[in-house]
Structure formats: structure tokens, C-alpha cells
Scaffold this active site. Structure first.
Site, PDB file in Angstrom:
ATOM      1  N   THR A 179      -2.603  11.978   5.018  1.00 20.50           N
ATOM      2  CA  THR A 179      -1.225  11.930   4.527  1.00 20.50           C
ATOM      3  C   THR A 179      -1.244  11.810   3.007  1.00 20.50           C
ATOM      4  O   THR A 179      -2.160  11.211   2.453  1.00 20.50           O
ATOM      5  CB  THR A 179      -0.494  10.726   5.161  1.00 20.50           C
ATOM      6  OG1 THR A 179      -0.559  10.869   6.580  1.00 20.50           O
ATOM      7  CG2 THR A 179       0.961  10.656   4.740  1.00 20.50           C
ATOM      8  N   ASP A 193       0.734  -8.632   2.321  1.00 19.68           N
ATOM      9  CA  ASP A 193      -0.387  -7.873   1.757  1.00 19.68           C
ATOM     10  C   ASP A 193      -1.312  -8.853   1.049  1.00 19.68           C
ATOM     11  O   ASP A 193      -0.830  -9.835   0.468  1.00 19.68           O
ATOM     12  CB  ASP A 193       0.150  -6.835   0.738  1.00 19.68           C
ATOM     13  CG  ASP A 193      -0.776  -5.648   0.590  1.00 19.68           C
ATOM     14  OD1 ASP A 193      -1.933  -5.852   0.183  1.00 19.68           O
ATOM     15  OD2 ASP A 193      -0.344  -4.514   0.900  1.00 19.68           O
ATOM     16  N   ASN A 194      -2.619  -8.606   1.091  1.00 20.30           N
ATOM     17  CA  ASN A 194      -3.529  -9.469   0.306  1.00 20.30           C
ATOM     18  C   ASN A 194      -3.844  -8.840  -1.053  1.00 20.30           C
ATOM     19  O   ASN A 194      -4.590  -9.401  -1.841  1.00 20.30           O
ATOM     20  CB  ASN A 194      -4.812  -9.783   1.078  1.00 20.30           C
ATOM     21  CG  ASN A 194      -5.674  -8.558   1.301  1.00 20.30           C
ATOM     22  OD1 ASN A 194      -5.297  -7.455   0.914  1.00 20.30           O
ATOM     23  ND2 ASN A 194      -6.833  -8.742   1.907  1.00 20.30           N
ATOM     24  N   TYR A 236     -14.809   1.529   9.393  1.00 20.32           N
ATOM     25  CA  TYR A 236     -13.383   1.864   9.534  1.00 20.32           C
ATOM     26  C   TYR A 236     -13.122   2.412  10.940  1.00 20.32           C
ATOM     27  O   TYR A 236     -12.265   1.928  11.666  1.00 20.32           O
ATOM     28  CB  TYR A 236     -13.017   2.897   8.472  1.00 20.32           C
ATOM     29  CG  TYR A 236     -11.563   3.290   8.413  1.00 20.32           C
ATOM     30  CD1 TYR A 236     -10.582   2.383   8.029  1.00 20.32           C
ATOM     31  CD2 TYR A 236     -11.168   4.591   8.718  1.00 20.32           C
ATOM     32  CE1 TYR A 236      -9.252   2.758   7.951  1.00 20.32           C
ATOM     33  CE2 TYR A 236      -9.835   4.974   8.641  1.00 20.32           C
ATOM     34  CZ  TYR A 236      -8.881   4.053   8.256  1.00 20.32           C
ATOM     35  OH  TYR A 236      -7.554   4.433   8.177  1.00 20.32           O
ATOM     36  N   VAL A 288      -4.201 -10.890   6.530  1.00 22.35           N
ATOM     37  CA  VAL A 288      -3.909 -11.008   7.964  1.00 22.35           C
ATOM     38  C   VAL A 288      -5.151 -11.243   8.821  1.00 22.35           C
ATOM     39  O   VAL A 288      -5.038 -11.496  10.023  1.00 22.35           O
ATOM     40  CB  VAL A 288      -3.122  -9.790   8.514  1.00 22.35           C
ATOM     41  CG1 VAL A 288      -1.770  -9.662   7.833  1.00 22.35           C
ATOM     42  CG2 VAL A 288      -3.917  -8.501   8.400  1.00 22.35           C
ATOM     43  N   THR A 347      -6.311  -3.692  -1.930  1.00 25.06           N
ATOM     44  CA  THR A 347      -6.181  -2.278  -2.297  1.00 25.06           C
ATOM     45  C   THR A 347      -4.724  -1.906  -2.569  1.00 25.06           C
ATOM     46  O   THR A 347      -4.453  -0.843  -3.109  1.00 25.06           O
ATOM     47  CB  THR A 347      -6.756  -1.343  -1.200  1.00 25.06           C
ATOM     48  OG1 THR A 347      -6.114  -1.643   0.032  1.00 25.06           O
ATOM     49  CG2 THR A 347      -8.257  -1.526  -1.056  1.00 25.06           C
ATOM     50  N   GLY A 348      -3.811  -2.771  -2.192  1.00 28.67           N
ATOM     51  CA  GLY A 348      -2.387  -2.518  -2.447  1.00 28.67           C
ATOM     52  C   GLY A 348      -2.016  -2.908  -3.868  1.00 28.67           C
ATOM     53  O   GLY A 348      -2.797  -3.548  -4.575  1.00 28.67           O
ATOM     54  N   GLY A 379       0.826  -1.213   0.000  1.00 27.12           N
ATOM     55  CA  GLY A 379       0.000   0.000   0.000  1.00 27.12           C
ATOM     56  C   GLY A 379       0.857   1.258   0.000  1.00 27.12           C
ATOM     57  O   GLY A 379       2.095   1.198  -0.006  1.00 27.12           O
ATOM     58  N   TYR A 432      -3.646  -6.063  25.234  1.00 21.82           N
ATOM     59  CA  TYR A 432      -2.480  -6.954  25.124  1.00 21.82           C
ATOM     60  C   TYR A 432      -1.275  -6.357  25.855  1.00 21.82           C
ATOM     61  O   TYR A 432      -0.461  -7.073  26.413  1.00 21.82           O
ATOM     62  CB  TYR A 432      -2.132  -7.235  23.647  1.00 21.82           C
ATOM     63  CG  TYR A 432      -2.752  -8.514  23.157  1.00 21.82           C
ATOM     64  CD1 TYR A 432      -4.134  -8.614  22.993  1.00 21.82           C
ATOM     65  CD2 TYR A 432      -1.984  -9.635  22.894  1.00 21.82           C
ATOM     66  CE1 TYR A 432      -4.718  -9.795  22.567  1.00 21.82           C
ATOM     67  CE2 TYR A 432      -2.565 -10.822  22.468  1.00 21.82           C
ATOM     68  CZ  TYR A 432      -3.922 -10.897  22.304  1.00 21.82           C
ATOM     69  OH  TYR A 432      -4.498 -12.072  21.895  1.00 21.82           O
TER      70      TYR A 432
END
Ligand code: UDP
Length: 328
Positions: free
Chosen positions: A179, A35-36, A149, A61, A39-40, A14, A163
Site C-alpha cells: 500500500t 503508539d510507542n 515479521y 502494546v 517507527t511512527g 504510523g 480467540y
């Protein structure tokens, strides 16, 4: 003794993930990119594929994550990140920051790795406090289009802190504000690639609403520096990283018109549901604990970003998004 740090970066193909891969390679680390590719784009890391210090796993992931060998750091940057993506793939958006974060925290625990998760200014929703400080809890609509999101990222923060507290995992949380920079996806619907793409194609620039809403845009190199410093710090609470230089979307459109020299005008479209009215990071904390602040102003950052978009072929420029999303 092991010399090279081993780093897992999810969302490696990405926009942000690929810049982080570059940075950790430059620091002399061994980088495992994951990455799957929903969107990347592999083009973003093509230049790394030949390197001995880089390997790539095509993996989602949200499913169990297996990485052989030791890991020193994990950076979780896999997630769709534009409002158009959330609308198209809401369930995958929810899963990657909830199930995906859970899997990666589990991995961090067994590998005794430090993990940094990519949270977002969206945890503040449509903020009633301005500028936004880390202590503000936000104003989020859980069932609106952005809820998939925003709430997943809020859950990400919650489980990361859990955690840290209950399992003693070394965790870091960065809250990323808008960004921009090279390798942004041209057609992801976000305002900067939208405006530059429109200017390059000779189309009018589409302002949503009356353009009085504000955003504060950070150049990618500044963001990567802030993230690197946060990872190396010992601070486990969330930290805003962004550029406080705030601008209305209307003025931003004018800047893009000047930058590109387009003869087109602006046209007004309906404002999307739950579009935040204002957004500006308070970066007092980052200045204090990371000794960090952005160095690249919008004029310089936009120049560099425009130079990148100008290198795209006309085929890429005119390509509409034709992504077939798999079952969520
Ligand atoms: N926007 C716009 N025209 C566009 C795309 C976006 O006016 O073609 C507006 C959008 O409504 C929002 C701002 O620009 O107010 C930033 O949108 P973006 O999707 O880039 O990111 P957001 O900060 O909303 O997540």
C-alpha cells in the site's frame, strides 16, 4: 444510550494507522490512538490532537494494555512494516504481533469489543501460487530476515482465530498487500518512498535484483475503505485487501522516472534474501462479501503521493534514519 462508538487504533502514528484515525473521526467516532513511536511519527496525527474526539496514548502494546471506559472496536495496526525495520528491530517486530495481539485480544474480550487485526500478504511468503487467494497457505522461511515479521503475523492470525473460536470474540483479519500514499516514511526502505526520495534528491534509482520481481500497489484510501467495510461485515476469516494491478519493479522505476521528470538513471543492486518474486492479490472474496474493489489507479495514486513528498522540506528529504532503538 451511548451514541458515539469508541475505537482503539494501535499504530495510530504510523502510515496506515493515521489514515484509519482520520476515517473513524470522520465517521463520528471517539478515537483512542496508541503508539510507542518507534517507527511512527506524531506529525502524522498532529492535526487530530486538538480534537475532542481524539486522544493519544504513548504506549507499547507488547506490554499490558489498559484503556479506561468502553470500547466498541479495536484495530491492531502497530508493527514495523518494512524489511529495513525488521532487520533493525527483529525482536520488537516479533513481540508486537504476538504478545501485542494477545494483549489486545484479551482487551477485546473484557470490553466485548470487535477486533480487526492487520495481517499481510507476507503470510504467503515467496508465493508459488499466483495470484494469491486466501486459501493458499504460503511459502515462508521462518528463520530468514523476513521470518520475524511473517511468522509473527501468521501467529497473529492463529491466535485471533483461536480467540474467535474458543472465547467467541468478534474478530476480523485483513491481509494487506503493498500500500502507498501520503505519510509513508521517506526512509523506511520501501520501494516507493525509496524511488521518489532518490528522484527528488537527484540520485539514481536503486533496483534490487534484475527488477523482474512484481508487486501490486494499492492506494491508501482504497485500502482504508476495504478495512472499514471488513470491520462492519460479519466475516471472521482472513480477507485480502489490495489492488490487483501488478507491475514489475523495473517498470515501476520507469513510471517514477516519468512522473518526477528526473534525469537520473536506474542502477542495479543485489536482491535481498527471500525477496518474493511475485505478488498479486486475488480479491474475489473482498468483491463478494464486502462489495469492495479499488477505485484509484496507479497513475492517480502516484500523482497524489508525489504531491505529498514534494511538500517535505529539504532537511527531511536528506535526513538519514537515525533512530536509536531501545533494548528489545
Ligand atoms: N526494491 C527495489 N529498490 C529499492 C527498494 C526496494 O528494487 O530501493 C524492491 C524490493 O527488493 C522488492 C520490491 O522493491 O522486490 C518491493 O519492496 P518493498 O520493500 O517496498 O516491499 P516488499 O513488498 O518487498 O515487502
Amino acid at each position: 444510550m451511548k451514541s458515539k462508538k469508541r475505537v482503539l487504533i494501535t499504530g495510530a502514528a504510523g502510515f496506515l494507522g493515521s489514515h484509519l484515525c482520520d476515517r473513524f473521526i470522520a465517521e463520528g467516532c471517539h478515537v483512542i490512538g496508541m503508539d510507542n513511536l518507534i517507527t511512527g511519527d506524531l506529525k502524522n496525527i498532529e492535526h487530530l490532537m486538538k480534537l475532542e474526539n481524539f486522544e493519544f496514548y504513548h504506549h507499547d502494546v507488547s506490554k499490558f494494555v489498559f484503556v479506561p471506559g468502553e470500547l466498541d472496536y479495536i484495530l491492531h495496526f502497530a508493527s514495523p512494516a518494512s524489511p529495513i525495520d525488521y532487520l533493525k528491530i527483529p525482536i520488537q517486530t516479533l513481540k508486537v504481533s504476538s504478545l501485542g495481539t494477545h494483549n489486545l485480544l484479551g482487551l477485546a474480550r473484557v470490553k466485548k469489543a470487535r477486533i480487526l487485526v492487520a495481517s499481510t500478504s507476507e503470510v504467503y511468503g515467496d508465493p508459488t501460487v499466483h495470484p494469491q487467494k486466501e486459501s493458499y497457505w504460503g511459502n515462508v522461511n521462518p528463520i530468514g530476515p523476513r521470518g520475524v515479521y511473517d511468522e509473527a503475523k501468521r501467529f497473529m492470525e492463529a491466535i485471533t482465530m483461536a480467540y474467535h473460536t474458543y472465547h467467541g470474540v468478534e474478530t476480523r483479519i485483513v491481509r494487506i498487500f503493498n500500500t502507498y500514499g501520503p505519510r509513508m516514511r521517506l526512509n523506511d526502505g520501501r520501494v516507493l518512498p525509496a524511488f521518489i526520495g532518490q528522484a527528488l534528491r537527484g540520485e539514481d534509482l536503486t533496483i534490487f535484483g534484475d527488477g523482474s520481481q512484481t508487486r501490486s500497489f494499492c492506494y491508501v484510501d482504497d485500502l482504508v475503505e476495504g478495512i472499514y467495510r471488513l470491520l462492519m461485515s460479519d466475516y471472521a476469516g482472513p480477507v485480502n485487501v489490495g489492488n490487483p494491478q501488478e507491475i514489475t519493479i523495473k517498470d515501476f522505476a520507469e513510471e517514477i522516472i516519468k512522473l518526477t521528470g528526473t534525469k537520473q538513471k536506474v542502477v542495479y543492486h543485489e536482491l535481498p534474501v527471500d525477496d518474493p518474486k511475485q505478488r498479486q492479490p486475488d480479491i474475489t472474496l473482498a468483491k463478494e462479501i464486502l462489495k469492495w474493489e479499488p477505485k484509484i489507479d496507479r497513475a492517480e495514486g502516484l500523482k497524489r503521493t508525489y504531491a505529498y513528498f514534494k511538500t517535505l522540506s529539504s532537511e527531511e528529504l536528506n535526513k538519514k534514519e537515525h533512530r536509536e532503538f531501545t533494548k528489545q
